[in-house]
Design a protein around this motif. Structure first.
Motif, PDB file in Angstrom:
ATOM      1  N   UNK A   1      -1.130  15.698 -17.793  1.00 16.98           N
ATOM      2  CA  UNK A   1      -1.535  15.365 -16.499  1.00 16.98           C
ATOM      3  C   UNK A   1      -1.747  14.176 -16.803  1.00 16.98           C
ATOM      4  N   UNK A   2      -2.467  13.869 -17.103  1.00 18.45           N
ATOM      5  CA  UNK A   2      -3.738  12.231 -17.417  1.00 18.45           C
ATOM      6  C   UNK A   2      -2.413  10.928 -17.421  1.00 18.45           C
ATOM      7  N   UNK A   3      -1.260  11.971 -18.004  1.00 18.92           N
ATOM      8  CA  UNK A   3       0.218  10.432 -18.354  1.00 18.92           C
ATOM      9  C   UNK A   3       0.438  10.153 -16.683  1.00 18.92           C
ATOM     10  N   UNK A   4       0.770  11.174 -15.578  1.00 18.49           N
ATOM     11  CA  UNK A   4       1.903  10.981 -14.980  1.00 18.49           C
ATOM     12  C   UNK A   4       0.200  10.279 -13.914  1.00 18.49           C
ATOM     13  N   UNK A   5      -0.886  10.967 -14.143  1.00 20.70           N
ATOM     14  CA  UNK A   5      -1.842  10.249 -13.129  1.00 20.70           C
ATOM     15  C   UNK A   5      -1.356   8.531 -13.382  1.00 20.70           C
ATOM     16  N   UNK A   6      -2.055   8.498 -14.817  1.00 21.73           N
ATOM     17  CA  UNK A   6      -2.476   7.079 -15.196  1.00 21.73           C
ATOM     18  C   UNK A   6      -0.869   6.233 -15.042  1.00 21.73           C
ATOM     19  N   UNK A   7      -0.218   6.508 -15.043  1.00 18.46           N
ATOM     20  CA  UNK A   7       0.838   5.530 -14.965  1.00 18.46           C
ATOM     21  C   UNK A   7       1.230   5.385 -13.572  1.00 18.46           C
ATOM     22  N   UNK A   8       1.015   6.672 -13.477  1.00 22.01           N
ATOM     23  CA  UNK A   8       0.969   6.618 -11.443  1.00 22.01           C
ATOM     24  C   UNK A   8       0.767   6.114 -10.830  1.00 22.01           C
ATOM     25  N   UNK A   9      -0.410   5.056 -11.181  1.00 17.85           N
ATOM     26  CA  UNK A   9      -1.919   3.958 -10.998  1.00 17.85           C
ATOM     27  C   UNK A   9      -1.317   2.763 -11.149  1.00 17.85           C
ATOM     28  N   UNK A  10       0.017   2.785 -12.624  1.00 17.21           N
ATOM     29  CA  UNK A  10       0.137   1.515 -12.826  1.00 17.21           C
ATOM     30  C   UNK A  10       1.152   0.912 -11.204  1.00 17.21           C
ATOM     31  N   UNK A  11       1.748   2.109 -10.737  1.00 15.29           N
ATOM     32  CA  UNK A  11       3.142   1.306 -10.205  1.00 15.29           C
ATOM     33  C   UNK A  11       3.098   1.435  -8.809  1.00 15.29           C
ATOM     34  N   UNK A  12       1.547   1.456  -8.885  1.00 21.48           N
ATOM     35  CA  UNK A  12       0.635   1.539  -7.268  1.00 21.48           C
ATOM     36  C   UNK A  12       0.401  -0.138  -7.046  1.00 21.48           C
ATOM     37  N   UNK A  13       0.434  -0.672  -8.060  1.00 28.59           N
ATOM     38  CA  UNK A  13      -0.784  -2.326  -8.251  1.00 28.59           C
ATOM     39  C   UNK A  13       0.959  -3.598  -7.992  1.00 28.59           C
ATOM     40  N   UNK A  14       2.446  -3.035  -8.050  1.00 39.13           N
ATOM     41  CA  UNK A  14       3.362  -3.849  -7.308  1.00 39.13           C
ATOM     42  C   UNK A  14       3.830  -2.689  -5.987  1.00 39.13           C
ATOM     43  N   UNK A  15       3.711  -1.554  -6.161  1.00 40.49           N
ATOM     44  CA  UNK A  15       3.804  -1.684  -4.277  1.00 40.49           C
ATOM     45  C   UNK A  15       2.774  -2.245  -3.500  1.00 40.49           C
ATOM     46  N   UNK A  16       1.046  -1.948  -3.860  1.00 37.92           N
ATOM     47  CA  UNK A  16       0.637  -1.473  -2.899  1.00 37.92           C
ATOM     48  C   UNK A  16       0.395  -3.674  -2.425  1.00 37.92           C
ATOM     49  N   UNK A  17       1.009  -4.035  -2.916  1.00 38.01           N
ATOM     50  CA  UNK A  17       1.137  -5.406  -3.138  1.00 38.01           C
ATOM     51  C   UNK A  17       2.490  -6.529  -2.550  1.00 38.01           C
ATOM     52  N   UNK A  18       3.476  -5.307  -2.691  1.00 38.10           N
ATOM     53  CA  UNK A  18       4.685  -5.602  -1.356  1.00 38.10           C
ATOM     54  C   UNK A  18       4.361  -5.271  -0.741  1.00 38.10           C
ATOM     55  N   UNK A  19       4.250  -3.967  -0.790  1.00 38.44           N
ATOM     56  CA  UNK A  19       3.675  -2.493   0.857  1.00 38.44           C
ATOM     57  C   UNK A  19       2.352  -4.380   1.596  1.00 38.44           C
ATOM     58  N   UNK A  20       1.584  -4.577   1.189  1.00 41.30           N
ATOM     59  CA  UNK A  20       0.569  -4.642   2.444  1.00 41.30           C
ATOM     60  C   UNK A  20       1.061  -6.164   2.881  1.00 41.30           C
ATOM     61  N   UNK A  21       1.973  -7.249   1.846  1.00 44.76           N
ATOM     62  CA  UNK A  21       2.267  -8.137   2.566  1.00 44.76           C
ATOM     63  C   UNK A  21       3.675  -8.124   3.406  1.00 44.76           C
ATOM     64  N   UNK A  22       4.174  -7.252   3.408  1.00 44.68           N
ATOM     65  CA  UNK A  22       4.998  -6.376   4.795  1.00 44.68           C
ATOM     66  C   UNK A  22       4.354  -6.731   5.618  1.00 44.68           C
ATOM     67  N   UNK A  23       2.538  -5.007   5.263  1.00 46.16           N
ATOM     68  CA  UNK A  23       2.551  -4.788   6.984  1.00 46.16           C
ATOM     69  C   UNK A  23       1.544  -6.449   7.174  1.00 46.16           C
ATOM     70  N   UNK A  24       1.564  -7.241   6.548  1.00 45.23           N
ATOM     71  CA  UNK A  24       0.161  -8.658   6.831  1.00 45.23           C
ATOM     72  C   UNK A  24       1.031  -9.540   7.487  1.00 45.23           C
ATOM     73  N   UNK A  25       2.445  -9.337   7.668  1.00 46.06           N
ATOM     74  CA  UNK A  25       3.314 -10.064   8.750  1.00 46.06           C
ATOM     75  C   UNK A  25       3.827  -9.754   9.620  1.00 46.06           C
ATOM     76  N   UNK A  26       3.487  -8.720   9.686  1.00 42.81           N
ATOM     77  CA  UNK A  26       3.283  -7.844  11.054  1.00 42.81           C
ATOM     78  C   UNK A  26       2.239  -6.921  11.814  1.00 42.81           C
ATOM     79  N   UNK A  27       1.796  -7.889  11.251  1.00 45.31           N
ATOM     80  CA  UNK A  27      -0.459  -7.710  11.694  1.00 45.31           C
ATOM     81  C   UNK A  27      -0.666  -6.629  11.858  1.00 45.31           C
ATOM     82  N   UNK A  28      -0.532  -6.234  10.603  1.00 48.14           N
ATOM     83  CA  UNK A  28      -1.017  -4.636  10.841  1.00 48.14           C
ATOM     84  C   UNK A  28      -2.097  -4.462   9.821  1.00 48.14           C
ATOM     85  N   UNK A  29      -2.539  -5.285   9.635  1.00 44.77           N
ATOM     86  CA  UNK A  29      -3.400  -4.812   7.963  1.00 44.77           C
ATOM     87  C   UNK A  29      -4.717  -5.775   9.323  1.00 44.77           C
ATOM     88  N   UNK A  30      -6.204  -4.966   9.103  1.00 45.48           N
ATOM     89  CA  UNK A  30      -7.397  -5.086   9.753  1.00 45.48           C
ATOM     90  C   UNK A  30      -8.134  -5.541   8.915  1.00 45.48           C
TER      91      UNK A  30
END
Length: 276
Positions: free
Chosen positions: A57-86
């Protein structure tokens, strides 16, 4: 490293879960970990990922967190273009979310797998109930502005998100909507919160997992880099798709479908913790 036969089976699974996680990350601001963690844990159970169950479970959680870094960057960029980040809300909560993520990353390594699976299952079921509620309650007309109130709300979001390997949206979107925050802005802002959770969480798991037996080759601490990279390719590319869906379609049916999947995952995790 994992042999070619294993990779021939694992790569399509990683890419598929990455597609789903990426779309959900953009659509709901959840980071994708709520999908990735159960799949990685299941792969250890069936033996496709040879990780000792005491640290699976520690492996699953830690590896998942590592994937969230590029995912969040990609998602946040797209949301920012839509003006939906406060950005005002982001600046108000981000320091406390980072603090919570540092606490959560440290606490998670102190618990055994059954505790982590139990926490994941309970929180996931609460998220399911919130997502299926057709008329969610509101606790306030607006998010509080006081320093103590912000710390009290935002710090636990970072703590529990880091402990479970999920982006901030799983907890922050329901919390913000309870505080009468517009849902599209809650989702967009949560995408950026995910980055604030993932970075300190990854550092914590990387340091805490040094010299731990039973992990995969190619790991830094509890984080397996090849697995994280394979999943991240798909999440990074697909997060903007979820953002487009969120801003062009009524997401109600997708939320229901996601809730069903999440409920199944939560029940599976709870059974790991409480059924012997």
């Amino acid at each position: 490293m994992l042999d070619a036969v294993n990779w021939a089976i694992l790569l399509p699974i990683f890419l598929s879960v990455g597609v789903v996680a990426g779309i959900l990350a953009g659509l709901l601001g959840v980071g994708g970990g709520i999908v990735i963690v159960p799949v990685l844990y299941w792969l250890t159970e069936v033996g496709l990922l040879e990780v000792d169950q005491s640290v699976a479970m520690h492996f699953a959680v830690a590896t998942s967190l590592a994937t969230i870094i590029p995912t969040s960057i990609s998602s946040a960029r797209a949301h920012h273009k839509k003006g939906s980040i406060d950005l005002i809300m982001f600046r108000a909560w981000a320091p406390f979310i980072v603090l919570g993520a540092l606490i959560g990353g440290g606490l998670a390594t102190q618990f055994d797998a059954t505790v982590l699976t139990g926490i994941f299952g309970v929180v996931a079921m609460l998220v399911v109930l919130n997502m299926l509620n057709p008329r969610p309650f509101t606790l306030a007309d607006a998010p509080p502005t006081g320093l103590l109130a912000k710390a009290t709300i935002a710090t636990p979001i970072g703590t529990f998100s880091a402990m479970m390997g999920i982006g901030g949206g799983t907890l922050s979107v329901p919390t913000l909507t309870l505080l009468s925050f517009p849902v599209h802005r809650a989702v967009g802002t949560a995408a950026l919160f995910g980055l604030m959770i993932a970075v300190p969480g990854v550092l914590g798991y990387a340091l805490a997992g040094q010299d731990i037996a039973g992990l995969l080759p190619g790991s830094i601490g509890y984080i397996n880099l090849p697995s994280a990279l394979a999943i991240s390719i798909a999440t990074f590319l697909c997060a903007p798709i979820g953002v487009r869906i969120a801003h062009s379609l009524n997401p109600k049916r997708l939320r229901v479908a996601f809730s069903i999947f999440l409920a199944i995952s939560a029940i599976k995790m709870l059974s790991e913790s409480f059924i012997t």
